[in-house]
Design an enzyme around this catalytic site. Structure first.
Site, PDB file in Angstrom:
ATOM      1  N   ASP A  16       5.428   2.309   3.632  1.00 47.74           N
ATOM      2  CA  ASP A  16       5.779   3.647   3.131  1.00 47.74           C
ATOM      3  C   ASP A  16       6.934   4.202   3.958  1.00 47.74           C
ATOM      4  O   ASP A  16       7.001   4.033   5.172  1.00 47.74           O
ATOM      5  CB  ASP A  16       4.555   4.567   3.220  1.00 47.74           C
ATOM      6  CG  ASP A  16       4.720   5.835   2.398  1.00 47.74           C
ATOM      7  OD1 ASP A  16       3.995   5.980   1.394  1.00 47.74           O
ATOM      8  OD2 ASP A  16       5.561   6.685   2.757  1.00 47.74           O
ATOM      9  N   ILE A  17       7.861   4.879   3.264  1.00 49.45           N
ATOM     10  CA  ILE A  17       9.054   5.418   3.933  1.00 49.45           C
ATOM     11  C   ILE A  17       8.688   6.589   4.854  1.00 49.45           C
ATOM     12  O   ILE A  17       9.439   6.911   5.784  1.00 49.45           O
ATOM     13  CB  ILE A  17      10.094   5.851   2.868  1.00 49.45           C
ATOM     14  CG1 ILE A  17      11.500   5.832   3.419  1.00 49.45           C
ATOM     15  CG2 ILE A  17       9.753   7.184   2.245  1.00 49.45           C
ATOM     16  CD1 ILE A  17      12.577   5.945   2.342  1.00 49.45           C
TER      17      ILE A  17
ATOM     18  N   ASN B 217      -3.792   8.260  -5.366  1.00 50.42           N
ATOM     19  CA  ASN B 217      -3.597   9.576  -5.973  1.00 50.42           C
ATOM     20  C   ASN B 217      -3.346   9.350  -7.457  1.00 50.42           C
ATOM     21  O   ASN B 217      -2.440   8.598  -7.825  1.00 50.42           O
ATOM     22  CB  ASN B 217      -2.422  10.292  -5.308  1.00 50.42           C
ATOM     23  CG  ASN B 217      -2.668  10.527  -3.826  1.00 50.42           C
ATOM     24  OD1 ASN B 217      -3.791  10.760  -3.404  1.00 50.42           O
ATOM     25  ND2 ASN B 217      -1.613  10.437  -3.025  1.00 50.42           N
TER      26      ASN B 217
ATOM     27  N   GLY C  62      -2.439  14.577  -6.866  1.00 48.76           N
ATOM     28  CA  GLY C  62      -1.258  14.634  -6.001  1.00 48.76           C
ATOM     29  C   GLY C  62      -0.330  13.441  -6.136  1.00 48.76           C
ATOM     30  O   GLY C  62       0.448  13.160  -5.230  1.00 48.76           O
ATOM     31  N   GLN C  63      -0.408  12.734  -7.268  1.00 53.19           N
ATOM     32  CA  GLN C  63       0.465  11.569  -7.455  1.00 53.19           C
ATOM     33  C   GLN C  63       1.904  12.035  -7.691  1.00 53.19           C
ATOM     34  O   GLN C  63       2.160  12.817  -8.611  1.00 53.19           O
ATOM     35  CB  GLN C  63      -0.017  10.733  -8.649  1.00 53.19           C
ATOM     36  CG  GLN C  63       0.784   9.455  -8.842  1.00 53.19           C
ATOM     37  CD  GLN C  63       0.234   8.570  -9.961  1.00 53.19           C
ATOM     38  OE1 GLN C  63      -0.742   8.929 -10.627  1.00 53.19           O
ATOM     39  NE2 GLN C  63       0.863   7.429 -10.155  1.00 53.19           N
TER      40      GLN C  63
ATOM     41  N   HIS D 127       0.014   2.964  -7.280  1.00 50.35           N
ATOM     42  CA  HIS D 127       0.125   2.411  -5.924  1.00 50.35           C
ATOM     43  C   HIS D 127      -1.108   2.774  -5.135  1.00 50.35           C
ATOM     44  O   HIS D 127      -1.628   3.882  -5.239  1.00 50.35           O
ATOM     45  CB  HIS D 127       1.385   2.910  -5.209  1.00 50.35           C
ATOM     46  CG  HIS D 127       1.580   4.396  -5.241  1.00 50.35           C
ATOM     47  ND1 HIS D 127       2.013   5.060  -6.364  1.00 50.35           N
ATOM     48  CD2 HIS D 127       1.363   5.346  -4.295  1.00 50.35           C
ATOM     49  CE1 HIS D 127       2.087   6.363  -6.105  1.00 50.35           C
ATOM     50  NE2 HIS D 127       1.682   6.566  -4.858  1.00 50.35           N
TER      51      HIS D 127
ATOM     52  N   HIS E 235      -2.397   3.361  -1.346  1.00 48.80           N
ATOM     53  CA  HIS E 235      -1.995   3.583   0.045  1.00 48.80           C
ATOM     54  C   HIS E 235      -2.990   2.817   0.923  1.00 48.80           C
ATOM     55  O   HIS E 235      -4.208   3.049   0.825  1.00 48.80           O
ATOM     56  CB  HIS E 235      -2.069   5.066   0.411  1.00 48.80           C
ATOM     57  CG  HIS E 235      -1.136   5.948  -0.360  1.00 48.80           C
ATOM     58  ND1 HIS E 235       0.042   6.429   0.171  1.00 48.80           N
ATOM     59  CD2 HIS E 235      -1.216   6.457  -1.618  1.00 48.80           C
ATOM     60  CE1 HIS E 235       0.641   7.206  -0.729  1.00 48.80           C
ATOM     61  NE2 HIS E 235      -0.097   7.241  -1.824  1.00 48.80           N
TER      62      HIS E 235
HETATM   63  P1  5GP Z   1       2.024   9.510  -4.007  1.00 53.84           P
HETATM   64  O1  5GP Z   1       2.146  10.930  -3.504  1.00 53.84           O
HETATM   65  O2  5GP Z   1       2.693   9.327  -5.334  1.00 53.84           O
HETATM   66  O3  5GP Z   1       0.617   8.990  -3.962  1.00 53.84           O
HETATM   67  O4  5GP Z   1       2.758   8.616  -2.935  1.00 53.84           O
HETATM   68  C1  5GP Z   1       4.100   8.271  -3.006  1.00 53.84           C
HETATM   69  C2  5GP Z   1       4.459   7.642  -1.678  1.00 53.84           C
HETATM   70  O5  5GP Z   1       5.693   6.965  -1.833  1.00 53.84           O
HETATM   71  C3  5GP Z   1       4.642   8.652  -0.540  1.00 53.84           C
HETATM   72  O6  5GP Z   1       3.753   8.323   0.530  1.00 53.84           O
HETATM   73  C4  5GP Z   1       6.100   8.488  -0.132  1.00 53.84           C
HETATM   74  O7  5GP Z   1       6.299   8.597   1.256  1.00 53.84           O
HETATM   75  C5  5GP Z   1       6.443   7.101  -0.642  1.00 53.84           C
HETATM   76  N1  5GP Z   1       7.825   6.897  -1.026  1.00 53.84           N
HETATM   77  C6  5GP Z   1       8.579   7.733  -1.795  1.00 53.84           C
HETATM   78  N2  5GP Z   1       9.804   7.224  -1.971  1.00 53.84           N
HETATM   79  C7  5GP Z   1       9.833   6.035  -1.304  1.00 53.84           C
HETATM   80  C8  5GP Z   1      10.843   5.037  -1.123  1.00 53.84           C
HETATM   81  O8  5GP Z   1      11.974   5.125  -1.611  1.00 53.84           O
HETATM   82  N3  5GP Z   1      10.512   3.952  -0.370  1.00 53.84           N
HETATM   83  C9  5GP Z   1       9.272   3.815   0.188  1.00 53.84           C
HETATM   84  N4  5GP Z   1       9.055   2.711   0.916  1.00 53.84           N
HETATM   85  N5  5GP Z   1       8.298   4.731   0.035  1.00 53.84           N
HETATM   86  C10 5GP Z   1       8.579   5.825  -0.702  1.00 53.84           C
END
Ligand code: 5GP
Ligand code: ZN
Length: 120
Positions: A28-29, A82, A88-89, A95, A97
Site C-alpha cells: 500500500d502506498i 472495505n 469506506g471503499q 482488494h 488489506h
Molecule cells: P480502500 O479505502 O479503497 O479500502 O483502500 C484503498 C487503498 O489503496 C488505500 O489504503 C490507499 O492507500 C491505497 N492506494 C491508493 N492509491 C494507491 C496507489 O496508487 N498505489 C498503491 N500501492 N496504493 C494505493
C-alpha cells in the site's frame, strides 16, 4: 480502466510482493501498519459482494501465500475488506488489506452514539 487495473497492467508502478495468473499483491502506498499489502484479483471485480465462491477460494489461498511470504504466519495478521460507501471503499476494485508486523489495535469504527446495542 480503474486505478488497480492500471497497476495490474503495469501502467502505474507498484512495489510487488507476489503474483500469479489471477492475483497480484503489492505494498500500500500509505501503510497503516509495518506491513500493509493490498491483494487484488487481476480481473476487474468491483467489490467483495460481487466475487463468486470459486474465485474467493483461489483468492484465499493466494492471500495465505502472501502472508507466509511476508513472514506473518506465526505471529498473525489482519485482513480487511472495505465494501461500498458505508464500508469506506475508495478504490472500486476489490482488494484485501493484509496488515501485520506489530500487535494491531482494535479501533473504534464509529462514534459511541452510533454503536448498535440491539443485538446484545
Ligand atoms: P480502500 O479505502 O479503497 O479500502 O483502500 C484503498 C487503498 O489503496 C488505500 O489504503 C490507499 O492507500 C491505497 N492506494 C491508493 N492509491 C494507491 C496507489 O496508487 N498505489 C498503491 N500501492 N496504493 C494505493
Ligand atoms: Zn479494476
Amino acid at each position: 480502466m480503474c486505478l488497480f487495473c492500471k497497476i495490474v497492467d503495469n501502467q502505474i508502478p507498484s512495489n510487488k510482493v507476489l503474483e500469479d495468473d489471477n492475483f497480484l499483491a503489492f505494498h500500500d502506498i500509505s501503510p497503516k501498519a509495518p506491513i500493509h499489502v493490498l491483494v487484488v484479483p487481476k480481473k476487474h471485480i468491483e467489490k467483495f459482494h460481487d466475487i463468486d465462491a470459486k474465485d474467493m477460494g483461489l483468492m484465499s489461498q493466494f492471500i495465505q501465500k502472501v502472508a507466509t511470504k511476508m513472514g506473518l504466519e506465526k505471529n498473525g495478521y489482519r485482513l480487511i475488506v472495505n465494501n461500498g460507501p458505508d464500508g469506506g471503499q475508495e478504490v472500486m476494485h476489490l482488494h484485501f488489506h493484509l496488515l501485520g508486523g506489530a500487535k494491531l489495535n482494535w479501533p473504534h469504527f464509529v462514534n459511541p452514539e452510533d454503536r448498535a446495542k440491539k443485538f446484545l
